[in-house]
Each structure stands twice: as structure tokens, then as C-alpha cells.
Design an enzyme around this catalytic site. Structure first.
Site, mmCIF file in Angstrom:
data_model
loop_
_atom_site.group_PDB
_atom_site.id
_atom_site.type_symbol
_atom_site.label_atom_id
_atom_site.label_comp_id
_atom_site.label_asym_id
_atom_site.label_seq_id
_atom_site.Cartn_x
_atom_site.Cartn_y
_atom_site.Cartn_z
ATOM 1 C CD GLU A 1 38.595 31.816 31.868
ATOM 2 O OE1 GLU A 1 38.697 32.147 30.690
ATOM 3 O OE2 GLU A 1 39.507 31.986 32.698
ATOM 4 N N GLY B 1 46.304 30.097 37.816
ATOM 5 C CA GLY B 1 47.335 31.021 38.268
ATOM 6 C C GLY B 1 46.727 32.355 38.657
ATOM 7 C CB ALA B 2 46.032 35.284 37.836
ATOM 8 C CD GLU C 1 40.616 36.447 31.909
ATOM 9 O OE1 GLU C 1 40.100 35.972 30.896
ATOM 10 O OE2 GLU C 1 41.417 35.811 32.622
ATOM 11 C CG ASN C 2 37.254 37.324 38.089
ATOM 12 O OD1 ASN C 2 36.696 36.476 37.428
ATOM 13 N ND2 ASN C 2 38.063 37.034 39.098
ATOM 14 C CD GLU D 1 45.258 36.900 34.697
ATOM 15 O OE1 GLU D 1 44.092 37.032 34.260
ATOM 16 O OE2 GLU D 1 45.959 35.901 34.463
#
Length: 844
Positions: free
Chosen positions: A121, A253-254, A256-257, A290
Site C-alpha cells: 500500500e 504503524g500496521a 491490513e494485508n 487492522e
């Protein structure tokens, strides 16, 4: 910059066979991608970036192709349009930019290691394999990975592994999904795995630099979150597993794959035996954010990046909904009120801020959309407004219909409003349009005009702002029966004030619960009525009152000097959320004093006065059975006491440091940063400085690293500051993902400000090379503007950044930050005298 051309309009992929042979030692990727899809024209374009394409073939015939690097395009001439399959052979580099396919570095027992991970992303899948790298271009993916494998290494992807042949790991085909959600990783990993009630495997993975028990908290939250969402959304989790992976190097930060969520280590792994409560809450909300995306964003995806808010705003709200269900004792919505809400209100008050829904004109602007205060926090607040308006029953029914209608496909904001509106029987779209498409928010002035209680709305600005006659449909949440649900006009008269006041038998208030995105300005008589009944206000009422007054003071609609005598009213509270807003507001007074002046000494006395009773009550050490509020308030009041140079507090912190010299990591996590910072500031030496830096390099504990960063950047020693700045470009010590925190905290240190500011100006090109393509890059400008408050610094800021104002992705940030600093400088020049006089009166 080339304007965006949608490649999906000429070629619509259906399936990718992606083979990747990755050599970690040589930092190379050898790839072969076969794409099946429908060509709407004989010549198609697909995305690639930095790929060395060797050949393109179809039915064993080589096809003619050209590369257009400016458009990230691979243009292919096909025999004809229609259904087609073609194969691309290529090579590419592994990068150290934390984008595309990249290595993460870490150490175990002094031995350097690496794992490979991905970050696709917004549009970095094209750096890994050729594809139509647009959210709408959903397809299925069959992934096969070969690498320089060592015994015992783990390979992860979106779907389960099916077989290993000749060193190649094959994975089940994915469901239909967008390219930016494809993910994989491999390396020497440890894991803990469990299963949800519905049979979904949930796992947490990390490097072996961490202790196994650091995975437990995340595993529990992730499992319970998926179970909660399946029930709340009334839609099953669509994949066989949900892996949570901590990467040592990770820009965001993270991410969401789908099926393989990636995180910074700081936001996944915690020591359950010594982690501050606020850190536990933060990590829990990141995980639930996420996992909310696995449905909202992954199963149903925005059609184009202009609807990014559709993903992020919703997940930002749902993270709190989920944690509130999983851990109701945490009262997690208080965290929303003290963090997301003020961030949104502050940012959204600057003229020129982006609206939640933003058009994207060229590729560089996509990453600039990720303005967390707007797309995440303000957008979440919009959805909190909707939830309050329609209720959970309609929300859940609407979401179920939304997922059913758009699963494995794409949607727009209008689709969501239509689904929620149909479930609630309300035209939700009409209400939300004014919040979605317009930047900013209103201030509602409450006045008594000719005896009548009157409400007036207009756009609220901090600093100069151009009124454009914007109107909002405002959910008012008033506490008098005469208040309608929505205010849709410029002015609203409610009736005779005295009669209304007598009937209600309480002061008039709006936005009760603080769930709507506006602030309230009460005229003097109405404000005094509220303050006279202060004891009847609950914690959120108190937070909202002070928050609105602080924002009005920032905009010079009232004076900061008027706030000073009010702060002692809030200081008696034992509520964490009230103390949060109290010390946020008190910290704003620091900009009105210069270092080492009588005014600063006076302000420190004021901080001591505010915090002393709570410091005496709570002390430095937690006691068995104390409330969560006490745990959260302690760092606020002790931080205030140390700023105040309270000698007893300084000595007690020093005693704690001395007692833990051999095991500083075991200082109570909630106060560890304060103890370490106190030691560096008041008892510092080069020996201590070097010791803490060595610990920083060696510890894998992200929370401890953050505490060490806070301490080291607080040094008043010019020689040590010089040494500190030299570490900024030592990526072996300070990872690029962490550098912004080091820069910002050194800049915020009066003794380090000049050195940090000199560094970023002198080495901007180095910084651009290291993190320039990253969605976080412009935040270096943001945090600089957060610190500066003098005319001289404003001039320097303009001189450095204005020549960069036309760089796509940076334009809005630079323009806004010039306005932010300008308004702060004007505020200080106008009010410093009155504010310092008010502080003087308060400490007499």
C-alpha cells in the site's frame, strides 16, 4: 507530474500466477508473472516500477513492449483485444526503503539477521511484480516463492501453503482482492497459534529476538476481535487464517494485508508483565483496527483512493467498538476522546485542510491523503456521529447489507450511506455530505438575543481563515427538550431562555457526550452558569468544556489568560481523561514563556501547584488494587512535577534509577520514561549517555526503546546533542522508521532545537533518499511546525520549505504549516503579557 490514467479502463485482470525467486545476499528478485484478463484494446498498459523486463510472451510468441518510467507503465501490444493470457519475465532489486519487497534487520545475541517482508500500500505492488496496481482491479493470485532458504525458516502469505517442490513454496489461490493487499514474508520466525470458535486459525509471528510470552497479548486480542467482528458484521471471516506478523523495519504503524497483517513491533508485541496500561490499550486498538479492515477495506474495497476514508475512518471507529466489547473495563472510548478527537479538531481548524473525501490528481498525491487527523480521526468522528444518530441495530443491519452487496468488489461512500440509510430509514447521505465534502467544522455560538436562546453556526478557524458560507447538518445532542436533532440552518432560535432554564433546572449545553464534530462557544452568562454547576459535569463533559475553551483560545475568540484560573477546577479530578485534557492545555502555556526567565520559573510553580496534591496521593509506585484511572493519571502529574523542578520528585526519580541501575528495563513501564529522562537531564554524563545508547541498540523491546529515545533527546549538554545528531544517519542504531521521533524530540528540547533544525536543512536530500517515497515523509514537516513558535523560526521555516511548495504531495502540508506557525506567533505576541500575568496571579 503525469496525471493519473486508470489502466483498469483498458485491461481488467482476473488471475495472476506470480513466481518470485529472491536472493537475500545479492538483494535481487527474479520474477515471472502470468496474467489472465480481458483487454479492452489491443495495446494495454500495466504497472511496473524499477523492473528490468526481459521479455513478454503469449502462446509462446514474444510480444512487443515498451517501458514508460514516468507513468510506471509497461505497455504491451497484443495480437487482439478480448480474453488474453501473457507472461512477463523480469528482474528487480530488493530495496531498503520499506516499500515493495524489502529486508528487515535485527540482532539475536549480537548476530545480525534479516527477514523479508512486503508493503504494497498504496501503489508498491508494482515494485514486486507487474500488475494493474489499482484498488478496483481485483483479481485472484497464485503465489510461488523460492529463496535462499535456511533450515527452520518460516514462509507466510495471504493464504495457506499447499506444497513445496524443488525449493519452491506454493500457496493456495487467493480470493478476489486488490493488489495492495497481497503480502508474504519469510525468515527465522517464532509463532503462537490458536483457533476461533468458527474455525479460523489465528497466529502471531515475530523474530526470535523476542521472548515467547510477548506474543500472548496480541494472540488473545486478535482471536477475540475476529470472533467479535463475525458477530457484529453478521458476515463470516472469509479466509482460512489470520496471521499477525511483527516486522523489525516497518514504515507505517500496521497494514491490513488480507490474511497476513503486518505491524511495527511496537504495535504488536508487549511484555504482559511490565507494559503501561496506555500502551496495552494502544496495541489493542491497532490490532482491532487492522482486523476491522479484513471486512471493511479487504472484502469490500474503496473503488479509488479518493475514498480512502471509507477504509480508514470506518476501521478507526470500529477499533474502539471492538475493544470496548472485548475489554469493557478499559472504558476505551475515553482514549478516543483524549487522542483522536483533539487531533481532528486541531488539524481541521486550519484553513486549507483537506476534506475527508479528496480528489487525487496525480500519483504522488495518493500517499499525501493519509492525513491521520482527518482521514482517520475526523472520519471516525463522522461515523461515531452516524452511529449515535441511527443506533447499533441499524448500523449492523446496514453493514450486513453493504457486505452482501459489494463483497469481493468495490464501493464508494455513497454505497455505504445508502445501505445505512435504508436500514435506519434516514437519508444518511444528506446528513453526511456536508461533513464528507467540506473541509473544517463549525463553531456553534450559543447566545441570549432579546431574551431568546439562539444558536448560530459558522466555520471555525485557528489563524486566518476565509469564510465561504459553509453550512453543516449538525447533530446537536442538546440537554434541553427544545433542541432539535439536527441543526441545518445558519441560525436557530429555541425560545425564551428564562423559561427554558427554569423548566430544565440545569445549565444549557450542546454536544453532550462530545460525539459530534463541532465546538460550542457559550456567551459569558451561559458559560458562568455551567462553571457554577461544574460539580454536576461528568468526565466527558469536563473534557469537552476545557477542550472547546482551549480551541477558542487558540483562535483568539477568548484569551488563554481566562483559562489559567479555571485549570485548578480540573486539577482536583481523579479521572484520567480529565487529567489528559488538563495537562494538554497546561502544556500549551509553555509557548508563552522563554527558557530561563522569571516567567518560566513562575509557570513551573503553577505546574507544581496543579500537580502537588495528586503527586502526594499517588506517589511513584503503583499499589495493589489501585484503579485504572490512578495508573493513567500518575505519569501526567509526575511529569508536571518534574517540569516544575520539584526537588522531591527529582530526588525520588533519581532513587528509582539508582535502585534499578542493573535492570533499567524493569523500572515500572508507566514511569520508566520519566525516570530515565530525569536522570539524563539532572544527573547526566557522557558515560550515562553512552550506556543508554548501547542499551537502545541492543534491546528488542520497542516500548523500552521509545523511553530511551525520550531520555536521550532531553539532554541539555551541547556536546552530547552533537553526538546525538550524528546518530541520526546511523541506520544500524536508529532505524529510519524511528528517526522522526528522534528528530522531533530533539527539536522540542530547547537545548537541542538549533542542532536538529540545522541537521534537517543540511541533510534533507539524505532524508528524502531514505524515506522520501513513504506516506510518513511529510510528517517531518508537520512535527517541525508543531514545535516552532517564534517569528524568527517562522522566517526560517518559510525560507527552507517554500521552495519545495510545488512538489506534489508536499504542497498542502507546507501551506498549512506556515499558517499554523503564523497563527501561533501572532497569538503569543498578542497574549504573552496577559497569560503570564494570569499565571502570576494563580501562584500568589
Amino acid at each position: 507530474m503525469t496525471e493519473i490514467t486508470r489502466f483498469y479502463n483498458t485491461f481488467q485482470p482476473e488471475h495472476y500466477n506470480v513466481f518470485l525467486d529472491i536472493d537475500r545476499q545479492k538483494k535481487t528478485i527474479t520474477g515471472k508473472t502470468t496474467i489472465t484478463g480481458t483487454a479492452l484494446e489491443p495495446e494495454v498498459a500495466i504497472h511496473q516500477k524499477d523492473l528490468q523486463v526481459a521479455k513478454v510472451t503469449a502462446a509462446q510468441q514474444q510480444l512487443e513492449f515498451t517501458l514508460d518510467p514516468t507513468a510506471d507503465a509497461l505497455k504491451i501490444k497484443l495480437p487482439q483485444s478480448g480474453k488474453t493470457t501473457f507472461t512477463i519475465n523480469y528482474t528487480a532489486p530488493l530495496t531498503d526503503t520499506m516499500m515493495g519487497i524489502y529486508p528487515s534487520y535485527y540482532e539475536v545475541d549480537g548476530v545480525k539477521k534479516q527477514i523479508i517482508g512486503t508493503q504494497f500500500e498504496t501503489n508498491f505492488a508494482r515494485q514486486a511484480f507487474p500488475c494493474v496496481d489499482e484498488p478496483e482491479a481485483k483479481a485472484t493470485f497464485s503465489l510461488a516463492i523460492k529463496f535462499d532458504e535456511q533450515p527452520g525458516e518460516t514462509v507466510l502469505s495471504n493464504m495457506p501453503e499447499t506444497k513445496v517442490e524443488a525449493g519452491v513454496h506454493y500457496f493456495e489461490p487467493t480470493v478476489k482482492m486488490s493488489t495492495y493487499l497481497v503480502a508474504f514474508a519469510f525468515g527465522d520466525l517464532q509463532s503462537k497459534i490458536t483457533t476461533t470458535k468458527s474455525g479460523v486459525k489465528v497466529g502471531v509471528f515475530a523474530t526470535k529476538a523476542h521472548q515467547p510470552h510477548e506474543l500472548d497479548f496480541a494472540l488473545d486480542i486478535a482471536k477475540r476481535a475476529i470472533e467479535f467482528y463475525e458477530d457484529f458484521y453478521q458476515t463470516p471471516y472469509p479466509l482460512p487464517h489470520s496471521w499477525q506478523l511483527a516486522l523489525p523495519d516497518f514504515s507505517a504503524g500496521a497494514m491490513e494485508n488480507w490474511g497476513l497483517v503486518t505491524y511495527r513491533e511496537a504495535y504488536l508485541l508487549i511484555d504482559p508483565e511490565n507494559t503501561a496500561l496506555d500502551t496495552q490499550k494502544l496495541v489493542a486498538t491497532v490490532i482491532t483496527h487492522e482486523l476491522a479492515h479484513q471486512w471493511f477495506g479487504d472484502l469490500v474495497t474503496m473503488k479509488w483512493w479518493d475514498d480512502l476514508w471509507l477504509n480508514e475512518s470506518f476501521a478507526n471507529m470500529m477499533e474502539y467498538v471492538a475493544v470496548d466489547a472485548i475489554k469493557p473495563e478499559w472504558r476505551i472510548w475515553e482514549l478516543f476522546q483524549e487522542s483522536d478527537v483533539p487531533a481532528a479538531l486541531q488539524r481541521d481548524a486550519t484553513d486549507g485542510v483537506q476534506s475527508v473525501h479528496v480528489k487525487v490528481n496525480n500519483p504522488a498525491e495518493i500517499d499525501a491523503l493519509f492525513d491521520s487527523a482527518i482521514v482517520y480521526a475526523k472520519g471516525a468522528r463522522m461515523l461515531v456521529m452516524v452511529r449515535a444518530l441511527i443506533g447499533d441495530k441499524a448500523l449492523r443491519a446496514g453493514l450486513k447489507q453493504y457486505f452482501a452487496a459489494h463483497q469481493y468488489s468495490n464501493a464508494t461512500g455513497a454505497d455505504l450511506w445508502a445501505a445505512l440509510g435504508a436500514a435506519a430509514g434516514i437519508d444518511v447521505g444528506a446528513v453526511m455530505q456536508s461533513w464528507l465534502e467540506q473541509p473544517g467544522y463549525p463553531v456553534v455560538t450559543v447566545a441570549i438575543k432579546n431574551g431568546k436562546l439562539t444558536l448560530t453556526q459558522e466555520q471555525f478557524f485557528i489563524g486566518e481563515g476565509q469564510q465561504q458560507d459553509r453550512l453543516w447538518q449538525i447533530p446537536l445532542h442538546g440537554n434541553y427538550q427544545a433542541v432539535p436533532t439536527l441543526m441545518t440552518e445558519r441560525e436557530l432560535t429555541l425560545g425564551d431562555y428564562q423559561q427554558l432554564r427554569q423548566a430544565a433546572a440545569k445549565p444549557f449545553r450542546l454536544n453532550v457526550g462530545n460525539n459530534s464534530h463541532f465546538i460550542v462557544k457559550y456567551t459569558a452568562e451561559l458559560l458562568q452558569d455551567i462553571l457554577a454547576n461544574f460539580a454536576t459535569l461528568d468526565e466527558i463533559d469536563q473534557l469537552q468544556l476545557l477542550q472547546d475553551l482551549r480551541l477558542l483560545a487558540d483562535s483568539r475568540q477568548l484569551s488563554y489568560a481566562d483559562l489559567v484560573p479555571l485549570l485548578s477546577k480540573f486539577a482536583v479530578s481523579t479521572s484520567a481523561v480529565v487529567n489528559a485534557i488538563l495537562y494538554q492545555t497546561a502544556a500549551n502555556l509553555k509557548k508563552f514563556v522563554e527558557p530561563n526567565t522569571a516567567e518560566e520559573k513562575q509557570l513551573k510553580q503553577f505546574f507544581d501547584q496543579l500537580s502537588a496534591p495528586a503527586v502526594k496521593r499517588l506517589g511513584w509506585q503503583a499499589v495493589a488494587g489501585e484503579s485504572d484511572d490512578d495508573k493513567l493519571v500518575r505519569p501526567y502529574v509526575l511529569g508536571a512535577a518534574l517540569y516544575a523542578e520539584n526537588q522531591l520528585a527529582i530526588d525520588q526519580a533519581h532513587q528509582l534509577f539508582t535502585a534499578h541501575q542493573a535492570d533499567l528495563i524493569n523500572l515500572p513501564a508507566a514511569i520508566r520514561s520519566l525516570v530515565l529522562t530525569n536522570e539524563v537531564k539532572n544527573f547526566g554524563s557522557e558515560k550515562l549517555f553512552d550506556k543508554l545508547f548501547t542499551i537502545y541498540r541492543q534491546t528488542p523491546d520497542a516500548s523500552y526503546k521509545a523511553d530511551l529515545c525520550a531520555a536521550l533527546t532531553s539532554t541539555p549538554d551541547a556536546a552530547l546533542i552533537k553526538k546525538l545528531i550524528e546518530k541520526f544517519e546511523d541506520t544500524e542504531t536508529i532505524k529510519p522508521q524511528d528517526l522522526r521521533a528522534w528528530y522531533y524530540q530533539t527539536l522540542a528540547n530547547n537545548d537541542g532545537q538549533q542542532a536538529a533544525w540545522d541537521w534537517i536543512r543540511q541533510d534533507w536530500s539524505w532524508l528524502e533518499e531514505k524515506v522520501g517515497g513513504d506516506m510518513e515523509f511529510t510528517t517531518y514537516i508537520t512535527v517541525t511546525a508543531r514545535v516552532f513558535h517564534s517569528a524568527a523560526r517562522l522566517a526560517e521555516f518559510r525560507a527552507f520549505f517554500e521552495p519545495k511548495i510545488n512538489i506534489p504531495g508536499m504542497t498542502r502540508e507546507i501551506k498549512m504549516d506556515i499558517k499554523i506557525i503564523t497563527s501561533r506567533v501572532n497569538l503569543i505576541e498578542a497574549e504573552a503579557g496577559a497569560v503570564n500575568a494570569a499565571v502570576s496571579d494563580a501562584v500568589k
